[in-house]
Design a protein around this motif. Structure first.
Motif, PDB file in Angstrom:
ATOM      1  N   LEU A   1       6.139  -2.768  -3.211  1.00 54.30           N
ATOM      2  CA  LEU A   1       4.706  -3.517  -2.845  1.00 54.30           C
ATOM      3  C   LEU A   1       4.547  -3.813  -1.325  1.00 54.30           C
ATOM      4  O   LEU A   1       3.644  -3.865  -0.871  1.00 54.30           O
ATOM      5  CB  LEU A   1       4.595  -4.732  -3.532  1.00 54.30           C
ATOM      6  N   GLU A   2       5.882  -4.284  -0.626  1.00 55.89           N
ATOM      7  CA  GLU A   2       5.952  -4.880   0.756  1.00 55.89           C
ATOM      8  C   GLU A   2       5.387  -3.466   1.370  1.00 55.89           C
ATOM      9  O   GLU A   2       4.542  -3.597   2.379  1.00 55.89           O
ATOM     10  CB  GLU A   2       7.131  -5.093   1.175  1.00 55.89           C
ATOM     11  N   ARG A   3       5.953  -2.313   1.147  1.00 55.03           N
ATOM     12  CA  ARG A   3       5.335  -1.057   1.873  1.00 55.03           C
ATOM     13  C   ARG A   3       3.884  -0.861   1.839  1.00 55.03           C
ATOM     14  O   ARG A   3       3.312  -0.730   2.742  1.00 55.03           O
ATOM     15  CB  ARG A   3       6.345   0.145   1.596  1.00 55.03           C
ATOM     16  N   ALA A   4       3.700  -0.814   0.509  1.00 54.77           N
ATOM     17  CA  ALA A   4       2.123  -0.649   0.189  1.00 54.77           C
ATOM     18  C   ALA A   4       1.208  -1.464   0.920  1.00 54.77           C
ATOM     19  O   ALA A   4       0.254  -1.130   1.250  1.00 54.77           O
ATOM     20  CB  ALA A   4       1.995  -0.615  -1.390  1.00 54.77           C
ATOM     21  N   ARG A   5       1.591  -2.667   0.999  1.00 52.73           N
ATOM     22  CA  ARG A   5       0.633  -3.651   1.653  1.00 52.73           C
ATOM     23  C   ARG A   5       0.573  -3.582   3.118  1.00 52.73           C
ATOM     24  O   ARG A   5      -0.313  -3.488   3.824  1.00 52.73           O
ATOM     25  CB  ARG A   5       1.159  -5.141   1.336  1.00 52.73           C
ATOM     26  N   LEU A   6       1.877  -2.998   3.618  1.00 52.27           N
ATOM     27  CA  LEU A   6       1.745  -2.805   5.133  1.00 52.27           C
ATOM     28  C   LEU A   6       0.679  -1.498   5.400  1.00 52.27           C
ATOM     29  O   LEU A   6       0.197  -1.644   6.341  1.00 52.27           O
ATOM     30  CB  LEU A   6       3.265  -2.351   5.620  1.00 52.27           C
TER      31      LEU A   6
ATOM     32  N   SER B   1      -1.241  -4.113  -5.048  1.00 53.86           N
ATOM     33  CA  SER B   1      -1.311  -3.630  -3.515  1.00 53.86           C
ATOM     34  C   SER B   1      -2.529  -3.630  -2.839  1.00 53.86           C
ATOM     35  O   SER B   1      -2.707  -3.515  -1.539  1.00 53.86           O
ATOM     36  CB  SER B   1      -0.391  -2.284  -3.417  1.00 53.86           C
ATOM     37  N   ARG B   2      -3.736  -3.805  -3.646  1.00 55.21           N
ATOM     38  CA  ARG B   2      -4.886  -3.619  -2.961  1.00 55.21           C
ATOM     39  C   ARG B   2      -5.214  -2.278  -2.681  1.00 55.21           C
ATOM     40  O   ARG B   2      -6.266  -2.139  -1.641  1.00 55.21           O
ATOM     41  CB  ARG B   2      -5.247  -4.613  -2.048  1.00 55.21           C
ATOM     42  N   LEU B   3      -4.446  -1.321  -2.995  1.00 51.32           N
ATOM     43  CA  LEU B   3      -5.020   0.207  -2.612  1.00 51.32           C
ATOM     44  C   LEU B   3      -5.506   0.753  -3.940  1.00 51.32           C
ATOM     45  O   LEU B   3      -5.147   0.283  -5.152  1.00 51.32           O
ATOM     46  CB  LEU B   3      -3.570   0.861  -2.247  1.00 51.32           C
TER      47      LEU B   3
ATOM     48  N   ARG C   1      -6.445  -0.930   7.654  1.00 55.20           N
ATOM     49  CA  ARG C   1      -7.530  -1.942   8.163  1.00 55.20           C
ATOM     50  C   ARG C   1      -7.737  -1.966   9.554  1.00 55.20           C
ATOM     51  O   ARG C   1      -8.841  -2.026  10.132  1.00 55.20           O
ATOM     52  CB  ARG C   1      -7.349  -3.163   7.368  1.00 55.20           C
TER      53      ARG C   1
ATOM     54  N   SER D   1      -1.828  -0.660   3.655  1.00 54.42           N
ATOM     55  CA  SER D   1      -3.090  -1.131   3.475  1.00 54.42           C
ATOM     56  C   SER D   1      -3.416  -1.783   4.786  1.00 54.42           C
ATOM     57  O   SER D   1      -4.504  -1.615   5.183  1.00 54.42           O
ATOM     58  CB  SER D   1      -2.920  -2.209   2.275  1.00 54.42           C
ATOM     59  N   TRP D   2      -2.538  -2.656   5.367  1.00 56.23           N
ATOM     60  CA  TRP D   2      -2.983  -3.636   6.448  1.00 56.23           C
ATOM     61  C   TRP D   2      -3.345  -2.534   7.575  1.00 56.23           C
ATOM     62  O   TRP D   2      -4.408  -2.718   8.432  1.00 56.23           O
ATOM     63  CB  TRP D   2      -2.083  -4.504   6.813  1.00 56.23           C
TER      64      TRP D   2
END
Ligand code: MG
Length: 358
Positions: A48-53, A13-15, A59, A55-56
């Motif tokens: 993962l989808e929520r984690a990526r959201l 997830s890049r977190l 940013r 993360s974005w």
């Protein structure tokens, strides 16, 4: 697919694991399972989808509390919320950008005293305010003096005194009273603090404020709300203020054309103004310095003029060579001839060579 350890999930997830623990504590991203013995967090692949959201959105600089709200929404509602967040972020950025440009401009030249009398240019001016043909009261204020030109358009129950108070707070700069002899920045800051404080004293009311302060060689423009300042130079009319309205923001984003904005039902909804009774994002006015030239003509006006009289008509009247007093009368007559739906105020000022050598 099996659940992921916090390390594997962090990588995917890049977190960071540290961020994941924080988001768990805040209820932003709860692990699918926590081992009762070891306390280790495990995540499901479909998280993962929520984690990526998340993360974005981090940013983007969105605060965690707001991210939690966005994550709870359907995709279309989340898209609307992110758009609204970004419009606010851009408005705040625009205000800071404007202030930075003003400071660069100011520091790049010498700090002129407001009371500097040894200048070669002076102003010739007139101001006029009219209730119009529909409103029973006039909540506008217009003022012109040797050093200060100002219009204010008050709104709310005490809009009239709120607008008048904002202009009054600047008037000390015109008379030189109240020790208004310091550097331009100090003097402006004091006056704006005074204006803001006074206007906030009127409950559920606020005002626009567009003013030009004459330092002897330069003009400092102060602007908040949807009143306007124009410059007529070499026959061309240039608007030198940006409307702080929702509709203007939509034009800036390309979601509305200038033509559509003119007739938009919510065209007067402000995103910035002075006062307490506002839905506005901030009270920070735009500040800018102008180098006037002999022959320049400035127009300040409230939306009661600019909404009903097209720019080309404004240019024609201003370029006609009429004296300032005649020009403001003609402009108010034009607004009333167009129905006079709102209070209308204008100030016209000519920059000219000083008639008597200082
Ligand atoms: Mg108005």
């Amino acid at each position: 697919m099996d659940s992921l350890t916090i390390g594997a999930f962090a990588k995917a997830s890049r977190l960071s694991p540290k961020a994941l623990r924080l988001y768990d504590e805040l209820g932003l991203l709860t692990p699918a399972r926590v081992d009762p013995l070891t306390g280790y967090r495990h995540y499901a692949p479909d998280q993962l989808e929520r984690a990526r959201l998340v993360s974005w959105l981090r940013r983007l600089g969105m605060p965690l509390a707001r991210i939690r709200e966005v994550c709870a929404l359907s995709a279309p509602a989340a898209a609307r919320e992110i758009r609204a967040y970004w419009a606010q972020a851009e408005a705040a950025h625009g205000a800071r950008q404007n202030l930075a440009a003003f400071l660069v401009d100011h520091l790049s030249r010498k700090d002129l005293a407001v009371n500097d009398a040894n200048h070669a240019l002076e102003l010739r001016y007139a101001a006029l305010s009219d209730a119009g043909l529909v409103r029973s009261a006039n909540q506008d204020t217009a003022y012109a003096g040797d050093r200060l030109l100002a219009v204010a358009d008050g709104f709310g129950g005490e809009g009239a005194p709120a607008g008048a108070a904002a202009v009054d707070a600047l008037k000390a700069l015109d008379t030189g009273a109240d020790g208004a002899s310091g550097g331009l920045l100090d003097v402006l800051q004091d006056a704006l603090d005074r204006a803001d404080e006074t206007v906030r004293g009127y409950a559920d009311s606020g005002t626009t404020l567009t003013a030009l302060l004459w330092s002897g060689e330069r003009l400092a423009l102060v602007h908040i709300g949807d009143s306007r300042a124009y410059l007529l130079r070499d026959g061309g009319l240039f608007r030198i203020t940006h409307d702080h309205t929702m509709v203007q923001s939509m034009v800036d984003e390309g979601r509305l054309t200038e033509a559509e904005a003119v007739s938009h039902p919510q065209r007067s909804l402000l995103v910035r103004a002075l006062g307490s009774g506002t839905r506005t994002a901030g009270r920070l006015p735009d500040l800018r310095l102008h180098d006037p030239r002999p022959g320049d003509r400035y127009l300040l006006c409230t939306d009661g003029l600019s909404t009903v009289v097209p720019d080309e008509e404004l240019r024609r009247v201003l370029a006609s060579g009429a004296e300032p007093g005649e020009a403001v009368r003609t402009l108010v007559e034009l607004a009333n001839a167009a129905g006079g739906p709102d209070n209308v105020s204008c100030v016209v000022a000519d920059v000219q060579e000083r008639s008597v050598a200082a």
